[in-house]
Write a protein that holds these residues in place. Structure first.
Motif, PDB file in Angstrom:
ATOM      1  N   UNK A 109      -3.160  11.809 -21.293  1.00  0.00           N
ATOM      2  CA  UNK A 109      -3.455  12.511 -20.045  1.00  0.00           C
ATOM      3  C   UNK A 109      -2.363  13.554 -19.802  1.00  0.00           C
ATOM      4  N   UNK A 110      -2.762  14.665 -19.250  1.00  0.00           N
ATOM      5  CA  UNK A 110      -1.845  15.693 -18.765  1.00  0.00           C
ATOM      6  C   UNK A 110      -2.100  15.813 -17.270  1.00  0.00           C
ATOM      7  N   UNK A 111      -1.058  15.935 -16.493  1.00  0.00           N
ATOM      8  CA  UNK A 111      -1.213  15.956 -15.040  1.00  0.00           C
ATOM      9  C   UNK A 111      -1.089  17.365 -14.493  1.00  0.00           C
ATOM     10  N   UNK A 112      -1.609  17.514 -13.284  1.00  0.00           N
ATOM     11  CA  UNK A 112      -1.562  18.783 -12.580  1.00  0.00           C
ATOM     12  C   UNK A 112      -1.706  18.457 -11.098  1.00  0.00           C
ATOM     13  N   UNK A 113      -0.915  19.087 -10.276  1.00  0.00           N
ATOM     14  CA  UNK A 113      -1.006  18.884  -8.838  1.00  0.00           C
ATOM     15  C   UNK A 113      -2.012  19.887  -8.277  1.00  0.00           C
ATOM     16  N   UNK A 114      -3.041  19.356  -7.623  1.00  0.00           N
ATOM     17  CA  UNK A 114      -4.102  20.228  -7.122  1.00  0.00           C
ATOM     18  C   UNK A 114      -4.374  19.959  -5.655  1.00  0.00           C
ATOM     19  N   UNK A 172       7.128   7.114 -24.500  1.00  0.00           N
ATOM     20  CA  UNK A 172       5.891   6.860 -23.781  1.00  0.00           C
ATOM     21  C   UNK A 172       5.169   8.162 -23.463  1.00  0.00           C
ATOM     22  N   UNK A 173       3.856   8.082 -23.433  1.00  0.00           N
ATOM     23  CA  UNK A 173       2.997   9.169 -22.977  1.00  0.00           C
ATOM     24  C   UNK A 173       2.033   8.584 -21.959  1.00  0.00           C
ATOM     25  N   UNK A 174       1.446   9.417 -21.119  1.00  0.00           N
ATOM     26  CA  UNK A 174       0.410   8.952 -20.194  1.00  0.00           C
ATOM     27  C   UNK A 174      -0.912   8.951 -20.935  1.00  0.00           C
ATOM     28  N   UNK A 175      -1.703   7.906 -20.718  1.00  0.00           N
ATOM     29  CA  UNK A 175      -2.991   7.842 -21.390  1.00  0.00           C
ATOM     30  C   UNK A 175      -4.107   7.452 -20.453  1.00  0.00           C
ATOM     31  N   UNK A 217       9.210  15.193 -16.952  1.00  0.00           N
ATOM     32  CA  UNK A 217       9.983  14.720 -18.107  1.00  0.00           C
ATOM     33  C   UNK A 217       9.248  14.961 -19.419  1.00  0.00           C
ATOM     34  N   UNK A 218       7.938  14.761 -19.407  1.00  0.00           N
ATOM     35  CA  UNK A 218       7.123  14.978 -20.617  1.00  0.00           C
ATOM     36  C   UNK A 218       7.244  16.417 -21.090  1.00  0.00           C
ATOM     37  N   UNK A 219       7.284  17.343 -20.156  1.00  0.00           N
ATOM     38  CA  UNK A 219       7.380  18.756 -20.511  1.00  0.00           C
ATOM     39  C   UNK A 219       8.781  19.175 -20.936  1.00  0.00           C
ATOM     40  N   UNK A 229       0.840  -1.200   0.000  1.00  0.00           N
ATOM     41  CA  UNK A 229       0.000   0.000   0.000  1.00  0.00           C
ATOM     42  C   UNK A 229       0.879   1.254   0.000  1.00  0.00           C
ATOM     43  N   UNK A 230       1.954   1.218   0.770  1.00  0.00           N
ATOM     44  CA  UNK A 230       2.905   2.338   0.785  1.00  0.00           C
ATOM     45  C   UNK A 230       3.529   2.519  -0.590  1.00  0.00           C
ATOM     46  N   UNK A 231       3.883   1.429  -1.231  1.00  0.00           N
ATOM     47  CA  UNK A 231       4.417   1.497  -2.584  1.00  0.00           C
ATOM     48  C   UNK A 231       3.411   2.060  -3.568  1.00  0.00           C
ATOM     49  N   UNK A 232       2.151   1.646  -3.438  1.00  0.00           N
ATOM     50  CA  UNK A 232       1.087   2.172  -4.301  1.00  0.00           C
ATOM     51  C   UNK A 232       0.955   3.695  -4.125  1.00  0.00           C
ATOM     52  N   UNK A 233       1.182   4.164  -2.911  1.00  0.00           N
ATOM     53  CA  UNK A 233       1.088   5.600  -2.635  1.00  0.00           C
ATOM     54  C   UNK A 233       2.190   6.399  -3.320  1.00  0.00           C
ATOM     55  N   UNK A 234       3.191   5.725  -3.888  1.00  0.00           N
ATOM     56  CA  UNK A 234       4.265   6.405  -4.621  1.00  0.00           C
ATOM     57  C   UNK A 234       3.804   6.836  -6.013  1.00  0.00           C
ATOM     58  N   UNK A 235       2.662   6.330  -6.467  1.00  0.00           N
ATOM     59  CA  UNK A 235       2.191   6.601  -7.825  1.00  0.00           C
ATOM     60  C   UNK A 235       2.150   8.095  -8.177  1.00  0.00           C
ATOM     61  N   UNK A 236       1.594   8.964  -7.332  1.00  0.00           N
ATOM     62  CA  UNK A 236       1.580  10.391  -7.702  1.00  0.00           C
ATOM     63  C   UNK A 236       2.981  10.981  -7.871  1.00  0.00           C
ATOM     64  N   UNK A 237       3.936  10.498  -7.087  1.00  0.00           N
ATOM     65  CA  UNK A 237       5.316  10.983  -7.211  1.00  0.00           C
ATOM     66  C   UNK A 237       5.871  10.579  -8.574  1.00  0.00           C
ATOM     67  N   UNK A 238       5.639   9.335  -8.945  1.00  0.00           N
ATOM     68  CA  UNK A 238       6.094   8.835 -10.238  1.00  0.00           C
ATOM     69  C   UNK A 238       5.439   9.608 -11.377  1.00  0.00           C
ATOM     70  N   UNK A 239       4.147   9.893 -11.245  1.00  0.00           N
ATOM     71  CA  UNK A 239       3.444  10.649 -12.280  1.00  0.00           C
ATOM     72  C   UNK A 239       3.964  12.085 -12.368  1.00  0.00           C
ATOM     73  N   UNK A 240       4.335  12.674 -11.233  1.00  0.00           N
ATOM     74  CA  UNK A 240       4.912  14.022 -11.252  1.00  0.00           C
ATOM     75  C   UNK A 240       6.251  14.011 -11.989  1.00  0.00           C
TER      76      UNK A 240
END
Length: 168
Positions: free
Chosen positions: A122-127, A111-114, A100-102, A84-95
């Protein structure tokens, strides 16, 4: 070379870095999110030396990001799955992915996020969870936490004054 430990730092960034370790660990976590679980899969994907991979996997297990599970008795073989702690790393990886995408030239992107349903990029944004407001360096500041000492409070005040353009 001995790695510096941030385990006793009161800063969440430092503590997170202590848990993750180094770039190999982040790459292992990236691959774990892509479904890789076995030592040979990680090694093939990353091209990392076996001794380094062994140490990084052990660190991620010790830090609670991966769980080591036996999948074969003869010979003894283990797989590594996200906790579960590892799963919580997902937003960090996406950031990191989004940064890198930018900043990686378009022609170098493999690769792109889809969106898993539509297949659209997909385009990400921290909110902010409560307001939906985008977090930026200009609208976000540090606040003192429960363990903040006077020196921490002074540092926070200096940082806020710097962002606001005033003398602290």
């Amino acid at each position: 070379m001995q790695r510096t430990s941030f385990a006793n730092f009161k800063c969440p960034v430092a503590r997170a870095l202590d848990s993750v370790g180094d770039w190999w660990s982040i790459m292992i976590l990236r691959d774990a999110f892509q479904g890789l679980t076995r030592f040979d899969e990680f090694q093939k994907s990353l091209g990392v030396a076996p001794n380094i991979l062994t140490r990084r996997l052990a660190h991620l297990v010790e830090a609670g990001l991966l769980q080591k599970r036996l999948y074969s008795d003869r010979p003894a073989r283990h797989e590594y799955v996200l906790t579960e702690t590892g799963q919580d790393f997902f937003p960090v990886l996406m950031a990191l992915f989004s940064w890198g995408r930018r900043h990686v030239p378009e022609e170098d992107l493999a690769f792109l996020l889809g969106n898993a349903d539509s297949g659209k990029e997909r385009r990400t944004q921290l909110v902010d969870v409560e307001t939906g407001e985008e977090l930026t360096p200009r609208n976000t500041c540090l606040l003192p936490g429960p363990a903040a000492e006077e020196s921490d409070r002074e540092r926070i005040a200096r940082a806020r004054a710097w962002y606001l353009g005033i003398d602290a």
